[in-house]
Scaffold this active site. Sequence first.
Site, PDB file in Angstrom:
ATOM      1  N   LYS A   1      -2.874   5.952  -4.253  1.00 26.61           N
ATOM      2  CA  LYS A   1      -3.986   6.877  -3.936  1.00 26.61           C
ATOM      3  C   LYS A   1      -3.764   8.222  -4.599  1.00 26.61           C
ATOM      4  O   LYS A   1      -2.620   8.693  -4.674  1.00 26.61           O
ATOM      5  CB  LYS A   1      -4.079   7.083  -2.413  1.00 26.61           C
ATOM      6  CG  LYS A   1      -3.957   5.795  -1.612  1.00 26.61           C
ATOM      7  CD  LYS A   1      -4.044   6.003  -0.115  1.00 26.61           C
ATOM      8  CE  LYS A   1      -3.679   4.722   0.619  1.00 26.61           C
ATOM      9  NZ  LYS A   1      -2.248   4.607   0.954  1.00 26.61           N
TER      10      LYS A   1
ATOM     11  N   HIS B   1      -7.620   9.528  -1.666  1.00 27.15           N
ATOM     12  CA  HIS B   1      -6.906   9.481  -0.383  1.00 27.15           C
ATOM     13  C   HIS B   1      -7.725  10.065   0.782  1.00 27.15           C
ATOM     14  O   HIS B   1      -7.798   9.478   1.859  1.00 27.15           O
ATOM     15  CB  HIS B   1      -5.572  10.218  -0.519  1.00 27.15           C
ATOM     16  CG  HIS B   1      -4.528   9.773   0.439  1.00 27.15           C
ATOM     17  ND1 HIS B   1      -3.198   9.663   0.115  1.00 27.15           N
ATOM     18  CD2 HIS B   1      -4.620   9.396   1.742  1.00 27.15           C
ATOM     19  CE1 HIS B   1      -2.517   9.239   1.174  1.00 27.15           C
ATOM     20  NE2 HIS B   1      -3.353   9.069   2.170  1.00 27.15           N
TER      21      HIS B   1
ATOM     22  N   ASP C   1       0.837  -1.201   0.000  1.00 26.22           N
ATOM     23  CA  ASP C   1       0.000   0.000   0.000  1.00 26.22           C
ATOM     24  C   ASP C   1       0.873   1.253   0.000  1.00 26.22           C
ATOM     25  O   ASP C   1       1.569   1.531   0.965  1.00 26.22           O
ATOM     26  CB  ASP C   1      -0.893   0.016   1.251  1.00 26.22           C
ATOM     27  CG  ASP C   1      -1.780   1.249   1.296  1.00 26.22           C
ATOM     28  OD1 ASP C   1      -2.855   1.221   0.669  1.00 26.22           O
ATOM     29  OD2 ASP C   1      -1.381   2.250   1.922  1.00 26.22           O
TER      30      ASP C   1
HETATM   31  N1  LIG Z   1      -5.140   6.271   3.787  1.00 26.71           N
HETATM   32  C1  LIG Z   1      -4.540   7.004   4.691  1.00 26.71           C
HETATM   33  O1  LIG Z   1      -4.883   8.180   4.897  1.00 26.71           O
HETATM   34  C2  LIG Z   1      -3.418   6.421   5.476  1.00 26.71           C
HETATM   35  C3  LIG Z   1      -2.908   7.120   6.583  1.00 26.71           C
HETATM   36  C4  LIG Z   1      -1.886   6.520   7.314  1.00 26.71           C
HETATM   37  C5  LIG Z   1      -1.399   5.286   6.932  1.00 26.71           C
HETATM   38  N2  LIG Z   1      -1.891   4.631   5.834  1.00 26.71           N
HETATM   39  C6  LIG Z   1      -1.371   3.311   5.390  1.00 26.71           C
HETATM   40  O2  LIG Z   1      -1.420   2.404   6.487  1.00 26.71           O
HETATM   41  C7  LIG Z   1      -0.108   1.869   6.706  1.00 26.71           C
HETATM   42  C8  LIG Z   1       0.094   1.509   8.167  1.00 26.71           C
HETATM   43  O3  LIG Z   1      -0.094   2.632   9.014  1.00 26.71           O
HETATM   44  P1  LIG Z   1       1.115   3.434   9.708  1.00 26.71           P
HETATM   45  O4  LIG Z   1       2.361   3.279   8.930  1.00 26.71           O
HETATM   46  O5  LIG Z   1       0.609   4.821   9.912  1.00 26.71           O
HETATM   47  O6  LIG Z   1       1.238   2.818  11.152  1.00 26.71           O
HETATM   48  P2  LIG Z   1       1.229   1.347  11.833  1.00 26.71           P
HETATM   49  O7  LIG Z   1       1.346   0.297  10.812  1.00 26.71           O
HETATM   50  O8  LIG Z   1       0.095   1.341  12.775  1.00 26.71           O
HETATM   51  O9  LIG Z   1       2.537   1.415  12.729  1.00 26.71           O
HETATM   52  C9  LIG Z   1       3.814   1.542  12.178  1.00 26.71           C
HETATM   53  C10 LIG Z   1       4.791   1.799  13.334  1.00 26.71           C
HETATM   54  O10 LIG Z   1       4.840   0.678  14.189  1.00 26.71           O
HETATM   55  C11 LIG Z   1       6.166   0.153  14.211  1.00 26.71           C
HETATM   56  N3  LIG Z   1       6.033  -1.313  14.180  1.00 26.71           N
HETATM   57  C12 LIG Z   1       5.560  -2.077  13.164  1.00 26.71           C
HETATM   58  N4  LIG Z   1       5.518  -3.372  13.505  1.00 26.71           N
HETATM   59  C13 LIG Z   1       5.980  -3.439  14.780  1.00 26.71           C
HETATM   60  C14 LIG Z   1       6.185  -4.506  15.675  1.00 26.71           C
HETATM   61  N5  LIG Z   1       5.927  -5.761  15.334  1.00 26.71           N
HETATM   62  N6  LIG Z   1       6.690  -4.219  16.908  1.00 26.71           N
HETATM   63  C15 LIG Z   1       6.959  -2.946  17.257  1.00 26.71           C
HETATM   64  N7  LIG Z   1       6.781  -1.895  16.450  1.00 26.71           N
HETATM   65  C16 LIG Z   1       6.299  -2.137  15.212  1.00 26.71           C
HETATM   66  C17 LIG Z   1       6.858   0.711  12.989  1.00 26.71           C
HETATM   67  O11 LIG Z   1       8.249   0.907  13.211  1.00 26.71           O
HETATM   68  P3  LIG Z   1       9.402   0.281  12.258  1.00 26.71           P
HETATM   69  O12 LIG Z   1       9.101   0.654  10.835  1.00 26.71           O
HETATM   70  O13 LIG Z   1      10.638   0.939  12.808  1.00 26.71           O
HETATM   71  O14 LIG Z   1       9.370  -1.201  12.503  1.00 26.71           O
HETATM   72  C18 LIG Z   1       6.179   2.073  12.841  1.00 26.71           C
HETATM   73  O15 LIG Z   1       6.764   3.014  13.702  1.00 26.71           O
HETATM   74  C19 LIG Z   1       0.786   3.008   6.209  1.00 26.71           C
HETATM   75  O16 LIG Z   1       2.128   2.635   6.067  1.00 26.71           O
HETATM   76  C20 LIG Z   1       0.081   3.392   4.935  1.00 26.71           C
HETATM   77  O17 LIG Z   1       0.352   2.477   3.900  1.00 26.71           O
HETATM   78  C21 LIG Z   1      -2.918   5.193   5.108  1.00 26.71           C
END
Ligand SMILES: NC(=O)c1ccc[n+]([C@@H]2O[C@H](COP(=O)([O-])OP(=O)(O)OC[C@H]3O[C@@H](n4cnc5c(N)ncnc54)[C@H](OP(=O)(O)O)[C@@H]3O)[C@@H](O)[C@H]2O)c1
Length: 280
Positions: free
Chosen positions: A79, A112, A49
């Site tokens: 997006k 988005h 994604d």
């Molecule tokens: N549509 C939208 O508006 C929107 C908005 C936000 C996000 N998104 C999508 O959703 C995806 C996921 O959301 P997100 O990146 O915001 O946050 P998330 O997946 O909830 O959390 C990511 C964070 O958690 C850490 N992490 C991941 N796995 C872990 C584990 N097993 N143990 C400990 N820490 C861990 C990562 O650090 P490290 O990388 O250092 O491991 C990073 O700091 C995004 O990457 C994006 O593709 C979409």
Amino acid sequence: MPTSLKDTTTLHNGVEMPWFGLGVFKVKEGSEVIESVKSAIKNGYKSIDTAAIYQNEEGVGQGIREAGVPREELFITSKVWNSDQGYESTLKAYETSLKKLGLDYLDLYLIHWPGKTKYKETWKALEKLYKDGRVRAIGVSNFKVHHLEDLLKDAEIKPMVNQVEYHPHLSQRELLAFCQKEGIQLEAWSPLKQGQLLNDPVITEVAAKYGKSAAQVILRWDLQNKVVTIPKSIKEQRIIENADIFDFELSLEDMEKIDGLNKDERVGSDPDDMSYGFSE
Ligand SMILES: NC(=O)c1ccc[n+]([C@@H]2O[C@H](COP(=O)([O-])OP(=O)(O)OC[C@H]3O[C@@H](n4cnc5c(N)ncnc54)[C@H](OP(=O)(O)O)[C@@H]3O)[C@@H](O)[C@H]2O)c1
């Protein structure tokens, strides 16, 4: 219930979308994103994604190519960014994303954020791309029930997916029920609340009971709620850990314990207040 990274949910147009994928928000363009995409695909992930605004589509494309898995086995989402909303500008933005990714089609293209005035025009562009066979599925992101109700009044094609912030502090019950009723697949962004839920005592207690990590318990909770999930990590060990959730099942009681953590609390913007990038 899905039993492996290959398992899919069938979208309302018949397209198969993996239940689990890798998010690359805030992953740096260049080696960081190339390596995380490669490492995910190498470890069995099928879905990636990204978004134009993440400014890492070129690296995502390179990671996909270097991983050496046939394109048709993967599910790639991007997006259209807020400043590109509108009919012609969305058609153009799609071509730019494809070019950067080095792909000739996307599996899923999303609006988005809704904004206030242009999402219907933007949706018409996504419908055109879909009808022309340029994209396998189209959807929205950050749409609340009122946005969906309004869009559905005029849409020719119903969105196949709605990607929203979703985690145990924001369990979006009403939106999930609405999407399920309409046949729109809900997809969780920031499923780990960007790491903020990993020390929650209720979650760590449940995790200890199953011999799993807090992240694994949360991601399993997503799947058991029939929500597609796309955790982000740039660390191979965590990429592997996050996907190792197919060998246990949370009991109803533990699902309810996690449900009980909801406090309608966001880590990202409220879609009604998100004006960044919009010219309206
Ligand atoms: N549509 C939208 O508006 C929107 C908005 C936000 C996000 N998104 C999508 O959703 C995806 C996921 O959301 P997100 O990146 O915001 O946050 P998330 O997946 O909830 O959390 C990511 C964070 O958690 C850490 N992490 C991941 N796995 C872990 C584990 N097993 N143990 C400990 N820490 C861990 C990562 O650090 P490290 O990388 O250092 O491991 C990073 O700091 C995004 O990457 C994006 O593709 C979409």
